[in-house]
Every structure is written in C-alpha cells, then in structure tokens.
Design a protein around this motif. Structure first.
Motif, mmCIF file in Angstrom:
data_model
loop_
_atom_site.group_PDB
_atom_site.id
_atom_site.type_symbol
_atom_site.label_atom_id
_atom_site.label_comp_id
_atom_site.label_asym_id
_atom_site.label_seq_id
_atom_site.Cartn_x
_atom_site.Cartn_y
_atom_site.Cartn_z
ATOM 1 N N ALA A 122 0.829 -1.207 0.000
ATOM 2 C CA ALA A 122 0.000 0.000 0.000
ATOM 3 C C ALA A 122 0.859 1.250 0.000
ATOM 4 C CB ALA A 122 -0.931 0.011 1.206
ATOM 5 N N SER A 123 2.024 1.180 0.667
ATOM 6 C CA SER A 123 2.919 2.338 0.717
ATOM 7 C C SER A 123 4.307 1.900 1.142
ATOM 8 C CB SER A 123 2.378 3.405 1.682
ATOM 9 O OG SER A 123 2.377 2.915 3.006
ATOM 10 N N ILE A 124 5.251 2.821 1.035
ATOM 11 C CA ILE A 124 6.630 2.593 1.443
ATOM 12 C C ILE A 124 6.897 3.496 2.643
ATOM 13 C CG2 ILE A 124 9.053 2.657 0.734
ATOM 14 C CD1 ILE A 124 7.350 0.770 -1.018
ATOM 15 N N ASP A 125 7.355 2.920 3.746
ATOM 16 C CA ASP A 125 7.703 3.704 4.926
ATOM 17 C C ASP A 125 9.214 3.860 4.951
ATOM 18 O OD1 ASP A 125 8.254 4.808 7.384
ATOM 19 O OD2 ASP A 125 7.104 3.347 8.540
ATOM 20 N N ASP A 126 9.668 5.047 4.568
ATOM 21 C CA ASP A 126 11.104 5.310 4.569
ATOM 22 C C ASP A 126 11.460 6.370 5.604
ATOM 23 O OD1 ASP A 126 10.019 7.509 3.324
ATOM 24 O OD2 ASP A 126 11.273 7.387 1.538
ATOM 25 N N SER A 127 10.676 6.431 6.678
ATOM 26 C CA SER A 127 10.898 7.438 7.715
ATOM 27 C C SER A 127 12.057 7.067 8.628
ATOM 28 C CB SER A 127 9.623 7.649 8.535
ATOM 29 O OG SER A 127 9.237 6.440 9.160
ATOM 30 N N THR A 128 12.543 5.818 8.561
ATOM 31 C CA THR A 128 13.691 5.397 9.349
ATOM 32 C C THR A 128 14.724 4.788 8.410
ATOM 33 O OG1 THR A 128 12.852 3.161 9.730
ATOM 34 C CG2 THR A 128 12.175 4.861 11.316
ATOM 35 N N GLU A 134 4.588 -1.270 3.600
ATOM 36 C CA GLU A 134 3.378 -1.328 4.401
ATOM 37 C C GLU A 134 2.292 -1.930 3.522
ATOM 38 O OE1 GLU A 134 0.377 1.457 7.023
ATOM 39 O OE2 GLU A 134 2.272 2.299 6.332
ATOM 40 N N LEU A 135 1.766 -3.083 3.958
ATOM 41 C CA LEU A 135 0.756 -3.771 3.182
ATOM 42 C C LEU A 135 -0.612 -3.180 3.464
ATOM 43 C CD1 LEU A 135 1.963 -7.471 3.483
ATOM 44 C CD2 LEU A 135 2.718 -5.682 1.936
ATOM 45 N N GLU A 136 -1.585 -3.527 2.643
ATOM 46 C CA GLU A 136 -2.937 -2.975 2.763
ATOM 47 C C GLU A 136 -3.582 -3.307 4.100
ATOM 48 O OE1 GLU A 136 -4.793 -4.440 -0.818
ATOM 49 O OE2 GLU A 136 -4.133 -2.672 -1.950
ATOM 50 N N ASP A 137 -3.151 -4.411 4.743
ATOM 51 C CA ASP A 137 -3.706 -4.775 6.055
ATOM 52 C C ASP A 137 -2.845 -4.244 7.206
ATOM 53 O OD1 ASP A 137 -1.483 -6.408 5.991
ATOM 54 O OD2 ASP A 137 -2.573 -8.279 6.286
#
Length: 169
Positions: A122-128, A134-137
């Motif tokens: 669903a998205s990419i978490d590149d905050s760290t 990040e999957l849809e669930d």
C-alpha cells in the motif's frame, strides 16, 4: 484518461518561487531526471493531469524548482501548490538495480519460502533507516535488498525471502 494504476507517486508540489511560475517540488524519486520524460502527472481535483516541464533545476537531493509550460505567473503556479506528483510506470527504468521502491506500490508480496501471496504493498515507509513495505492490512515487511529475491514488473510481484515468524508479529 490516465488511470491510477498507470502511475506512481514521486512527490508533492510546495510553494511558488518567484513571479514567473516556478514552483518547488519535493520528490522521493528522481526518475524524472534519470529517464527521458517531458512531463509529470499532477493530481488536480482528484484527476490525473499531465503537465509538460519547460525546465527544472535541483535545489537539493530532494527538492527541485519546476517551471511548467503555460504556467507563467505566480498566481497560476499557486493553484498547483500541494498537488501530488506522479510518474508514468511505462516510462520508468526497466533496470532492476535503478528501480525505485515507489514504483512497487500496488505490487503483491510473494513469500519465497512458500510461494504464497502475503499481501499488496500500500505504501513505502522510509521514515527510518530500515525501509518497510506497508501492506494494505497494515502489516510491515522489511524492504531490504538482501531479502528481495525477484521483482516481476509484468506480474506486479515482489518475491521476498521472509524471515521466519515475521508475519506473526
């Protein structure tokens, strides 16, 4: 009409710059500079619209100033502030080594150990420092190059050697 599945998000427009229609562009992916692209796609009032670039110049590793064709005043540029910026998947690098993680949004994650589909990105978490898919669930999967065994752009699948027990966290 441009469809959401034909593009992926690479950034967002910020404030205007000067009085001749330039606008700041905060980007996560510099694909627009790496490939021969004359335009970017902006989401304007929920509709994906191509805007041809007259010129751009980098201000930092994540910000550029962009001048779009026919946007010649500060007022016209102001109408575009806070628009999400997308790039056509068809124009992206086919080279797996230069492939941006952002292009993988919408791809399915396949467990290399079982061959089963785990979910859809669903998205990419590149905050760290540890980048995550990040999957849809809301499941989080490490986006580590060491774990990714194959990317199939045609099937829209990312095969990952998932560490044992990671899906049970």
């Amino acid at each position: 009409m441009i469809k959401q599945e034909e593009v992926y998000k690479i950034g967002r427009l910020g404030k205007t710059h000067g009085v001749k229609g330039e606008i700041s562009f905060m980007f996560d992916d510099d694909v627009f500079d790496r490939v021969d692209a004359d335009y970017l796609i902006l989401e304007v009032d929920g509709i994906l619209v191509p805007f041809f670039m007259e010129e751009y110049r980098f201000r930092s590793d994540s910000t550029a100033l962009v001048k779009f064709e026919d946007i010649d005043t500060q007022d016209r540029a102001r109408e575009l502030t806070n628009c999400d910026v997308y790039f056509p998947r068809a124009l992206t690098d086919d080279d797996e080594e230069n492939l941006s993680l952002a292009v993988l949004v919408g791809f399915d994650i396949v467990d290399a150990n079982t061959g089963k589909t785990v979910g859809t990105i669903a998205s990419i978490d590149d905050s760290t420092a540890n980048i995550l898919f990040e999957l849809e669930d809301d499941t989080l999967i490490p986006a580590s190059e060491e774990l990714i065994t194959h990317i199939d752009q045609e099937k829209k699948q990312v095969t990952i050697a998932l560490p044992e027990g990671i899906l049970n966290l």
